[in-house]
Scaffold this motif. Sequence first.
Motif, PDB file in Angstrom:
ATOM      1  N   THR A  85     -24.573  85.063  56.175  1.00 38.69           N
ATOM      2  CA  THR A  85     -24.835  86.498  56.251  1.00 38.69           C
ATOM      3  C   THR A  85     -23.658  87.233  55.631  1.00 38.69           C
ATOM      4  N   ALA A  86     -23.959  88.315  54.918  1.00 42.13           N
ATOM      5  CA  ALA A  86     -22.915  89.052  54.208  1.00 42.13           C
ATOM      6  C   ALA A  86     -23.456  90.428  53.849  1.00 42.13           C
ATOM      7  N   VAL A  87     -22.632  91.206  53.177  1.00 39.95           N
ATOM      8  CA  VAL A  87     -23.049  92.483  52.602  1.00 39.95           C
ATOM      9  C   VAL A  87     -22.964  92.361  51.086  1.00 39.95           C
ATOM     10  N   GLN A  88     -24.044  92.688  50.418  1.00 37.81           N
ATOM     11  CA  GLN A  88     -24.084  92.694  48.953  1.00 37.81           C
ATOM     12  C   GLN A  88     -23.930  94.132  48.476  1.00 37.81           C
ATOM     13  N   ARG A  89     -22.898  94.372  47.679  1.00 40.42           N
ATOM     14  CA  ARG A  89     -22.664  95.721  47.158  1.00 40.42           C
ATOM     15  C   ARG A  89     -22.762  95.679  45.643  1.00 40.42           C
ATOM     16  N   GLN A  90     -23.533  96.602  45.079  1.00 43.53           N
ATOM     17  CA  GLN A  90     -23.788  96.554  43.645  1.00 43.53           C
ATOM     18  C   GLN A  90     -23.826  97.951  43.047  1.00 43.53           C
ATOM     19  N   ARG A  91     -23.444  98.020  41.778  1.00 41.95           N
ATOM     20  CA  ARG A  91     -23.637  99.220  40.961  1.00 41.95           C
ATOM     21  C   ARG A  91     -24.544  98.794  39.825  1.00 41.95           C
ATOM     22  N   THR A  92     -25.798  99.243  39.868  1.00 44.08           N
ATOM     23  CA  THR A  92     -26.864  98.624  39.090  1.00 44.08           C
ATOM     24  C   THR A  92     -27.747  99.664  38.428  1.00 44.08           C
ATOM     25  N   THR A  93     -28.173  99.354  37.208  1.00 43.97           N
ATOM     26  CA  THR A  93     -29.204 100.123  36.520  1.00 43.97           C
ATOM     27  C   THR A  93     -30.412  99.219  36.324  1.00 43.97           C
ATOM     28  N   ALA A  94     -31.589  99.675  36.756  1.00 45.68           N
ATOM     29  CA  ALA A  94     -32.817  98.896  36.627  1.00 45.68           C
ATOM     30  C   ALA A  94     -33.873  99.746  35.935  1.00 45.68           C
ATOM     31  N   ARG A  95     -34.303  99.291  34.755  1.00 49.48           N
ATOM     32  CA  ARG A  95     -35.311 100.010  33.971  1.00 49.48           C
ATOM     33  C   ARG A  95     -34.923 101.472  33.772  1.00 49.48           C
ATOM     34  N   GLY A  96     -33.657 101.696  33.520  1.00 47.15           N
ATOM     35  CA  GLY A  96     -33.168 103.034  33.255  1.00 47.15           C
ATOM     36  C   GLY A  96     -32.875 103.869  34.479  1.00 47.15           C
ATOM     37  N   HIS A  97     -33.123 103.325  35.668  1.00 47.63           N
ATOM     38  CA  HIS A  97     -32.900 104.069  36.903  1.00 47.63           C
ATOM     39  C   HIS A  97     -31.733 103.462  37.681  1.00 47.63           C
ATOM     40  N   ASP A  98     -31.066 104.293  38.439  1.00 50.34           N
ATOM     41  CA  ASP A  98     -29.973 103.812  39.271  1.00 50.34           C
ATOM     42  C   ASP A  98     -30.524 103.033  40.462  1.00 50.34           C
ATOM     43  N   ALA A  99     -30.023 101.819  40.657  1.00 52.50           N
ATOM     44  CA  ALA A  99     -30.440 100.975  41.783  1.00 52.50           C
ATOM     45  C   ALA A  99     -29.224 100.486  42.555  1.00 52.50           C
ATOM     46  N   SER A 100     -28.196 101.303  42.592  1.00 54.17           N
ATOM     47  CA  SER A 100     -26.954 100.921  43.258  1.00 54.17           C
ATOM     48  C   SER A 100     -27.097 101.026  44.769  1.00 54.17           C
ATOM     49  N   GLY A 101     -26.216 100.329  45.473  1.00 50.99           N
ATOM     50  CA  GLY A 101     -26.212 100.433  46.925  1.00 50.99           C
ATOM     51  C   GLY A 101     -25.583  99.222  47.569  1.00 50.99           C
TER      52      GLY A 101
ATOM     53  N   LEU B 123     -26.130 110.949  42.027  1.00 51.76           N
ATOM     54  CA  LEU B 123     -25.993 109.619  41.446  1.00 51.76           C
ATOM     55  C   LEU B 123     -24.547 109.132  41.547  1.00 51.76           C
ATOM     56  N   PRO B 124     -24.321 107.812  41.460  1.00 52.57           N
ATOM     57  CA  PRO B 124     -22.947 107.302  41.495  1.00 52.57           C
ATOM     58  C   PRO B 124     -22.108 107.843  40.345  1.00 52.57           C
ATOM     59  N   ALA B 125     -20.797 107.780  40.509  1.00 55.71           N
ATOM     60  CA  ALA B 125     -19.871 108.406  39.569  1.00 55.71           C
ATOM     61  C   ALA B 125     -20.080 107.991  38.109  1.00 55.71           C
ATOM     62  N   PRO B 126     -20.332 106.697  37.796  1.00 58.72           N
ATOM     63  CA  PRO B 126     -20.509 106.348  36.375  1.00 58.72           C
ATOM     64  C   PRO B 126     -21.684 107.077  35.724  1.00 58.72           C
ATOM     65  N   ALA B 127     -22.799 107.217  36.458  1.00 61.53           N
ATOM     66  CA  ALA B 127     -23.950 107.941  35.914  1.00 61.53           C
ATOM     67  C   ALA B 127     -23.625 109.426  35.772  1.00 61.53           C
ATOM     68  N   TYR B 128     -22.934 109.972  36.752  1.00 59.38           N
ATOM     69  CA  TYR B 128     -22.508 111.378  36.683  1.00 59.38           C
ATOM     70  C   TYR B 128     -21.584 111.611  35.493  1.00 59.38           C
ATOM     71  N   ASP B 129     -20.654 110.689  35.270  1.00 56.52           N
ATOM     72  CA  ASP B 129     -19.719 110.845  34.154  1.00 56.52           C
ATOM     73  C   ASP B 129     -20.434 110.831  32.809  1.00 56.52           C
TER      74      ASP B 129
ATOM     75  N   THR C 107     -22.619 111.295  46.650  1.00 60.44           N
ATOM     76  CA  THR C 107     -23.727 110.413  46.999  1.00 60.44           C
ATOM     77  C   THR C 107     -24.004 110.484  48.492  1.00 60.44           C
ATOM     78  N   ALA C 108     -25.200 110.057  48.880  1.00 62.71           N
ATOM     79  CA  ALA C 108     -25.555 110.058  50.300  1.00 62.71           C
ATOM     80  C   ALA C 108     -24.627 109.157  51.098  1.00 62.71           C
ATOM     81  N   GLU C 109     -24.208 108.026  50.482  1.00 60.55           N
ATOM     82  CA  GLU C 109     -23.321 107.107  51.188  1.00 60.55           C
ATOM     83  C   GLU C 109     -21.964 107.738  51.479  1.00 60.55           C
TER      84      GLU C 109
END
Length: 256
Positions: A89-105, A170-176, A187-189
């Motif tokens: 068990t763990a926590v997976q943290r990612q900064r991700t783009t999927a099909r042009g949309h942000d999928a980070s979390g 959106l996360p900072a890279p997308a905002y930048d 972000t909500a987080e």
Amino acid sequence: MTGRTATERNSAMSRRQILDLVHRFADAELNGDAAAYERLLTPDFTGIGPVGFVLDGRQWAARHDDLTNHAFEVLDPQVRLYGDAAVVTAVQRQRTTARGHDASGSFRLTLVAVRDGDRWAIANLQLSGPLRPPTAPPPSAPATGDPETISRDELRTAIAAGTAVTVDALPAPAYDRRHLPSALNLTAEDAPASAGDVLPDRAARIVVYSTDTSCTRGPDLAAELKRLGYRNVRLYADGIEDWVAAGLPIETGGGA
């Protein structure tokens, strides 16, 4: 003090091998290394994503045709051994783009590994989330629900008149890369810890947006701000994609 028994030594070795397996899995995810999964996954591997989709090993590797992990890490993996099987068990943290949309979390990761001869491989993987920090609404917070929306034309007028504070969810890279004129970034987080600094006036007229109507980051931030006591929050649901498609100006860089 007596030395460790053979069983204890074998258990310690297995834990090291499993943690190395988790590390190599994270590397494969970060680099989109589809070939690595042939060594990491069992032939009957099953992966379950955070919204319930089920993929076999080939399909799991093929995800990288449509997504890019800009950052990826597995945090605090905890290993429990059961003979030739183990649960991590763990926590997976990612900064991700999927099909042009942000999928980070950040997601809760449960991984089942099995021993295959002298190596370990992943037989099952399941994600749940995204994780959210626990927050309780203050006594004065309004009831939550679907946020009130604002149209592109209304928002354009408000920005020109300076009558609204616009917030990119959106996360900072997308905002930048691009954001609406004068937009702030939150972000909500991060809202529970940072909203007071970014948005000190809880009575201000705030407009939140993200990518488009399929992106949940805008609605999530709007709901989070309402829980934190912001009284005048609206959502530009069509998001920056709609703004850009209309040929309206955007800004780049990290400062609004």
